[in-house]
Design a protein around this motif. Structure first.
Motif, PDB file in Angstrom:
ATOM      1  N   UNK A 103       0.822  -1.210   0.000  1.00  0.00           N
ATOM      2  CA  UNK A 103       0.000   0.000   0.000  1.00  0.00           C
ATOM      3  C   UNK A 103       0.858   1.262   0.000  1.00  0.00           C
ATOM      4  N   UNK A 104       1.979   1.230   0.731  1.00  0.00           N
ATOM      5  CA  UNK A 104       2.835   2.426   0.778  1.00  0.00           C
ATOM      6  C   UNK A 104       3.504   2.676  -0.568  1.00  0.00           C
ATOM      7  N   UNK A 134       2.990  14.795  -8.388  1.00  0.00           N
ATOM      8  CA  UNK A 134       4.074  15.782  -8.482  1.00  0.00           C
ATOM      9  C   UNK A 134       4.449  16.033  -9.934  1.00  0.00           C
ATOM     10  N   UNK A 135       4.460  14.986 -10.747  1.00  0.00           N
ATOM     11  CA  UNK A 135       4.757  15.155 -12.165  1.00  0.00           C
ATOM     12  C   UNK A 135       3.715  16.048 -12.828  1.00  0.00           C
ATOM     13  N   UNK A 159       3.227   6.105  -2.713  1.00  0.00           N
ATOM     14  CA  UNK A 159       4.405   6.817  -3.231  1.00  0.00           C
ATOM     15  C   UNK A 159       4.262   7.023  -4.736  1.00  0.00           C
ATOM     16  N   UNK A 160       3.796   6.006  -5.442  1.00  0.00           N
ATOM     17  CA  UNK A 160       3.584   6.132  -6.885  1.00  0.00           C
ATOM     18  C   UNK A 160       2.545   7.180  -7.228  1.00  0.00           C
ATOM     19  N   UNK A 187      10.061   9.983  -7.670  1.00  0.00           N
ATOM     20  CA  UNK A 187       9.800   8.987  -6.620  1.00  0.00           C
ATOM     21  C   UNK A 187      10.519   9.399  -5.341  1.00  0.00           C
ATOM     22  N   UNK A 188      11.757   9.854  -5.467  1.00  0.00           N
ATOM     23  CA  UNK A 188      12.499  10.331  -4.290  1.00  0.00           C
ATOM     24  C   UNK A 188      11.818  11.515  -3.639  1.00  0.00           C
ATOM     25  N   UNK A 189      11.355  12.455  -4.444  1.00  0.00           N
ATOM     26  CA  UNK A 189      10.658  13.626  -3.915  1.00  0.00           C
ATOM     27  C   UNK A 189       9.335  13.205  -3.282  1.00  0.00           C
TER      28      UNK A 189
END
Length: 125
Positions: free
Chosen positions: A2-3, A14-15, A7-8, A39-41
């Motif tokens: 789920x996490x 964000x994109x 994140x995805x 992904x890091x952001x």
């Protein structure tokens, strides 16, 4: 699992913000590097929201009530700015140019994230 989905979803949101909001940029040589940076952001953004947002909500409870929740938009914009600063310190190629791009970007991220959660479903039962 789920996490990873969350994140995805945040990375995609964000994109979308980088596409529609002038002043929010992600740099990279190719699409793969940009996706990895997003992904890091998204991880940084999630940590900022999980750690700092509850503290700010608790301390600023009166402002939330007085402004009928509109203060939350300002807080979200400031958290987006903080995410940008932390990303720069972590050498992630993500940048928010100022408060207004962060303000509108936070709205875009929130709306897109909400819509993607609706489409993909959420197992928070």
């Amino acid at each position: 699992m789920r996490i990873l989905i969350k994140i995805g979803i945040t990375a995609v949101a964000l994109w979308v913000a980088t596409v529609f909001i002038d002043g929010i940029t992600v740099r990279g040589d190719d699409t793969g590097r940009k996706a990895l940076a997003l992904v890091g952001v998204a991880v940084v953004f999630g940590l900022v929201n999980a750690i700092i947002k509850p503290i700010v909500k608790t301390l600023g409870c009166a402002f939330y009530v007085l402004t009928l929740g509109l203060f939350g938009l300002v807080v979200n914009g400031l958290l987006m700015l903080l995410t940008s600063k932390l990303a720069e310190r972590l050498d992630l190629p993500f940048h928010v140019a100022g408060f207004w791009p962060a303000f509108w970007g936070a709205i875009v991220v929130g709306v897109v994230g909400w819509a993607l959660h609706l489409v993909l479903g959420d197992d928070d039962d």
